[in-house]
Every structure is written in C-alpha cells, then in structure tokens.
Design a protein around this motif. Structure first.
Motif, PDB file in Angstrom:
ATOM      1  N   ASP A  11      30.298 -58.166  28.926  1.00  0.00           N
ATOM      2  CA  ASP A  11      29.965 -58.743  27.949  1.00  0.00           C
ATOM      3  C   ASP A  11      29.721 -60.508  27.355  1.00  0.00           C
ATOM      4  N   ASP A  70      17.080 -58.211  28.993  1.00  0.00           N
ATOM      5  CA  ASP A  70      16.841 -57.186  27.759  1.00  0.00           C
ATOM      6  C   ASP A  70      16.717 -55.439  27.906  1.00  0.00           C
ATOM      7  N   SER A  71      16.752 -55.165  29.287  1.00  0.00           N
ATOM      8  CA  SER A  71      16.774 -53.655  29.163  1.00  0.00           C
ATOM      9  C   SER A  71      17.922 -53.453  29.826  1.00  0.00           C
ATOM     10  N   ASP A  73      21.510 -51.614  30.081  1.00  0.00           N
ATOM     11  CA  ASP A  73      22.061 -51.447  29.089  1.00  0.00           C
ATOM     12  C   ASP A  73      23.715 -51.055  29.521  1.00  0.00           C
ATOM     13  N   SER A  75      26.460 -50.349  28.369  1.00  0.00           N
ATOM     14  CA  SER A  75      27.092 -48.575  28.678  1.00  0.00           C
ATOM     15  C   SER A  75      26.667 -47.592  28.918  1.00  0.00           C
ATOM     16  N   VAL A  76      26.099 -48.115  29.822  1.00  0.00           N
ATOM     17  CA  VAL A  76      25.122 -47.124  30.997  1.00  0.00           C
ATOM     18  C   VAL A  76      26.315 -47.240  32.297  1.00  0.00           C
ATOM     19  N   TYR A  82      25.263 -51.988  38.918  1.00  0.00           N
ATOM     20  CA  TYR A  82      23.408 -52.325  38.507  1.00  0.00           C
ATOM     21  C   TYR A  82      23.213 -53.067  39.277  1.00  0.00           C
TER      22      TYR A  82
END
Length: 121
Positions: A11, A70-71, A73, A75-76, A82
């Motif tokens: 975050d 911006d894409s 996520d 929460s994924v 990533y």
C-alpha cells in the motif's frame, strides 16, 4: 543495521509510486531487482542467453508494472508476485523467440505463465 532500506508494504509503495514516481521506482527496484534477476535466470537456465537478456527482462517487468500501475489490483496478488510473473513472462518470450518450447511454466506460489501471453494468478 545492514545498510539496506526497509521495503515499504504494498500500500505504501503504491502511494509513493503515484505521488513521487522516481522515489517509488527507486524503492521498488532496490527491493526487487535481485529477485527478478533470479527469476529470469532460473527460467532461462539450460538455454543460451546473455546477461543483457536478463537485464532487459527485469527492466521490462518494472516498466510494464509502472505503465499499467492503475490496473494493478493488490487484492489479487502482491507487488512482489506480480513483478515475478512479469519477469517470468518476459523470460518465456526470450525463450520463445529463440525457438525453445514454453508450453507452460510455473513461477513459484502457483503463479504460471501459459504460452507467452496469458497470466493466470
């Protein structure tokens, strides 16, 4: 202390990347360059590759992450996971361009790259 900066949580990193992109990218790269190099080297092991292939894949992973920030996520999956998928996908692309089969490659924690395009998390 060992001289390394503590890695902010995801975050905090996302806020930093949006407010002060240069500082956020510096922290991101300091924290994950070594890991991404290891991911790419592992994926390319057993094949002929040069150090610039590894460097290019790592740079592409960071660039792609920032370009599509911006894409993303959280929460994924985590930023760490990533980035590893992005670097692994780039390594698969290197192998594919070299004519080496890459039907399905698993990248730790159940993340996989199928072919050279689809990411499944």
């Amino acid at each position: 202390m060992n001289g390394k900066r503590a890695v902010p949580d995801d975050d905090e990193l996302l806020v930093m990347l949006r407010r002060t992109p240069e500082h956020g990218m510096e922290l991101l790269m300091d924290a994950y360059t070594g890991l991404l190099c290891a991911v790419v080297k592992h994926r390319l092991s057993g094949s002929q590759f040069v150090s610039t292939d590894v460097e290019d894949c790592v740079a592409d992973a960071f660039s792609s992450f920032y370009t599509h920030l911006d894409s993303f996520d959280p929460s994924v999956c985590s930023i760490r996971s990533y980035l590893c998928v992005l670097a692994g996908r780039c390594a698969v692309d290197v192998l594919r361009r070299a004519g080496i089969s890459t039907e399905s490659v698993t990248i730790g924690n159940g993340l996989s790259v199928k072919g050279a395009h689809g990411i499944s998390v």
